[in-house]
Design an enzyme around this catalytic site. Sequence first.
Site, PDB file in Angstrom:
ATOM      1  N   ASP A 149       0.839  -1.211   0.000  1.00 46.03           N
ATOM      2  CA  ASP A 149       0.000   0.000   0.000  1.00 46.03           C
ATOM      3  C   ASP A 149       0.869   1.255   0.000  1.00 46.03           C
ATOM      4  O   ASP A 149       0.638   2.209  -0.747  1.00 46.03           O
ATOM      5  CB  ASP A 149      -0.999   0.003   1.169  1.00 46.03           C
TER       6      ASP A 149
ATOM      7  N   ASP B  49       0.228  -8.033 -10.364  1.00 41.12           N
ATOM      8  CA  ASP B  49      -0.807  -7.759 -11.364  1.00 41.12           C
ATOM      9  C   ASP B  49      -1.282  -6.313 -11.216  1.00 41.12           C
ATOM     10  O   ASP B  49      -1.319  -5.532 -12.169  1.00 41.12           O
ATOM     11  CB  ASP B  49      -1.960  -8.745 -11.143  1.00 41.12           C
TER      12      ASP B  49
END
Length: 333
Positions: free
Chosen positions: A203, A227
Amino acid sequence: MITVTLIPGDGIGPEITHSLQTVFSAAKAPIKWDVQEAGLDGLEKTGSLVPDSVFESIEHNRIALKGPLATPIGKGHRSLNVMLRQRYDLYACVRPVKSIPGITTRYTQVDLVIFRENTEDLYAGKEVQISADEAHSLKVITRQASTRIAQAAYDYAVANHRQQVTIVTKANIMKLSDGLFLEACREVSKHYPLIKTSEILVDNLCMQLVVDPSRFDILLTENLYGDILSDLAAGLVGGLGFVPGANLGTETAIFEAVHGTAPDIAGQDKANPTAMLLSGVLMLRHLQLNDVADRIENAILSVLSDPNVITVDRGGSVGTQALTQLICRALGA
Ligand code: ATP
């Protein structure tokens, strides 16, 4: 001549693979295409999403270039892309994300390479329906798969004179699974004392990449984070139309762009073929065909550096075919 399996795929796949064939032929690249239908097209023509002939071709040639494949939703089909990666144990997904001169974004010095573990994590397909109102997905992380993707990233760093590998996890929350990935990567890093290793939570990395992507070099991560980070990173350099990729195993390699089938623009001559063409360049380098790889890459970059050449995905009017013709002209064809 080297024979390569070519899978045009679905959506914009046929348009961008046609562009690639045209450019490769203009550059006189010594590649012979073994064209194989798969995906929804394959389903219509042969009754199977991936006909046996596709596997036979890949197993024979051991090298393939593929357009995006659609996965029918909700019919019990697993993603064909995931299936091919698992079947051929293509454990390393390598995605170079680099600023392109002439493609203006807020960032000018992006030069990242994402190393995404390609065979496990939440993409292992282990899902259980507990009840009508509850479903579980199993996140699978093994030491063996984590170690080999880490080795691939560090070996690449050495071979390509890269300075830093950043290990990306959420190990503070998923202490066992991400903790194991982190531990395996740390272990590998000890064998590469000349490469700087850093660690970051995924994050925080998303925020840091948007603030200043030039701080990062190689990003080493798991399947799902890789991804998502690939699409985020594509946005830093102009969008999905510009980022190539390679799926590498010990025996087989499949090259493909990061983007999907883009059904919203399929068949309209709007697709940007650059990501596919650069995937072809990665393939040529993998085959040690560096001269022709350089010529094609230089032609692409010189065309894109012209301020009058603005592709449709960048708000301009240069479509798939027009861009292809400009690149062929730059190659002297
Ligand atoms: P998938 O699930 O297969 O990744 P998706 O629809 O989520 O598919 P993409 O197919 O990658 O994602 O498309 C995302 C957006 O980016 C779409 O609006 C699409 O038109 C655009 N896009 C993707 N690739 C290209 C390209 N090569 N040229 C122009 N636009 C593209």
